[in-house]
Design an enzyme around this catalytic site. Structure first.
Site, short mmCIF file in Angstrom:
data_model
loop_
_atom_site.label_atom_id
_atom_site.label_comp_id
_atom_site.label_asym_id
_atom_site.label_seq_id
_atom_site.Cartn_x
_atom_site.Cartn_y
_atom_site.Cartn_z
N LYS A 10 0.84 -1.20 0.00
CA LYS A 10 0.00 0.00 0.00
C LYS A 10 0.87 1.25 0.00
O LYS A 10 1.89 1.31 0.70
CB LYS A 10 -0.89 0.00 1.25
CG LYS A 10 -1.77 1.23 1.42
CD LYS A 10 -1.93 1.59 2.88
CE LYS A 10 -0.63 2.08 3.46
NZ LYS A 10 -0.74 2.73 4.78
N ASP A 136 -6.85 0.36 7.83
CA ASP A 136 -6.34 0.22 6.47
C ASP A 136 -6.78 -1.08 5.79
O ASP A 136 -6.59 -1.22 4.58
CB ASP A 136 -4.80 0.24 6.47
CG ASP A 136 -4.23 1.65 6.57
OD1 ASP A 136 -4.99 2.62 6.38
OD2 ASP A 136 -3.02 1.77 6.84
#
Length: 278
Positions: A10, A136
């Protein structure tokens, strides 16, 4: 039968922290993008759930019930696949506590992987479980270019045509940096909203509000960002997430690879990943 899944790295192209919340989280606005590389997971059917961790960053990681991969597997089994088990292997290729997904990306990949293995076709369920595991994790389940708000779990897919395939270089000084102390170091100043519109334009006009408190804890971050920003062909250089990984987007793969060689020459102990955005 063994199935495989990648926990894509990410990258927060921008991360605006707007306010502290009473629940201990923060209201943020972020542009999430994902590299086309990451940790690797595999799983096969078994009578029970188990996790084996290998790879260059496996040292010190627990394979017990506190691991987010096991927690994700248990939650999915309890909700949609009672009695099922799996032998899960995690090849840990990304640095730990590095601001590029880490355990969140691994948990998300485990949800995708086990949903295929156990034939669970319920994406809303996966997203609900993901939200229960961490801020997340929902973004990492989708692993596409996203705009995140709230805790980062209110997500909108955005047009990523200008970003897909863009060369990216990730650099980490091999210094773990926990998220909590970085957020606690944020000065509480709301510096304004993340722009709307094309994601690259929004990223270029944006910022990472956690970069200053992260640099205060790991000064090497500032040197990496400055070094990347000075490379020929760079479009954007910034820290990702709460650090300590930094990234740069490049016009072409040749410029990225020249930058990687330069960083390796000047900082030979640092971890690097040359990839493209997916």
């Amino acid at each position: 039968m063994t199935l495989h899944e990648t926990a894509w790295a990410k990258i927060n192209l921008a991360l605006h922290v707007r306010a502290r919340r009473a629940d201990g989280y923060h209201d943020i606005e972020s542009l999430f993008a994902f590299a086309d590389a990451g940790d690797l997971l595999s799983a096969g059917m078994d009578e029970r759930l188990s996790l084996t961790i290998a790879g260059p960053f496996a040292d010190g990681l627990s394979d017990g019930e506190d691991n987010l991969v096991i927690r994700a597997a248990q939650a999915l089994r309890d909700a949609a696949a009672p009695g099922r088990g799996a032998r899960i292997t995690l090849d840990k290729r990304l640095p730990v506590a590095a601001g590029i997904g880490g355990g969140s990306a691994d948990a998300a990949a485990a949800l995708r992987l086990l949903a295929r293995l156990w034939q669970v076709e319920d994406e809303p369920l996966l997203m609900r479980i993901a939200a229960s595991l961490g801020a997340d994790v929902p973004a990492c389940v989708r692993s596409r270019t996203l705009r995140g708000e709230g805790r980062g779990d209110r997500l909108d897919l955005i047009d990523d045509a200008a970003l897909v395939g863009m060369p990216v270089l990730l650099v980490n000084p091999r210094i773990p940096l926990a998220t909590g102390p970085v957020f606690r170091g944020w000065n509480g100043e709301d510096r304004g909203a993340l722009a709307s519109g094309p994601p690259l334009d929004a990223a270029l006009s944006g910022r990472n509000d956690l970069e200053a408190p992260a640099v205060a804890l790991v000064p090497e971050i500032g040197g990496i960002v400055s070094a990347l920003a000075a490379m020929p062909g760079v479009r954007l250089a910034r820290m990702s997430g709460s650090g300590a990984t930094c990234f740069a987007l490049f016009d072409d793969a040749e410029a990225r690879d020249r930058a990687a060689a330069s960083i390796a020459d000047r900082r030979p102990g640092y971890w690097q990943l040359a990839a493209v955005l997916r």
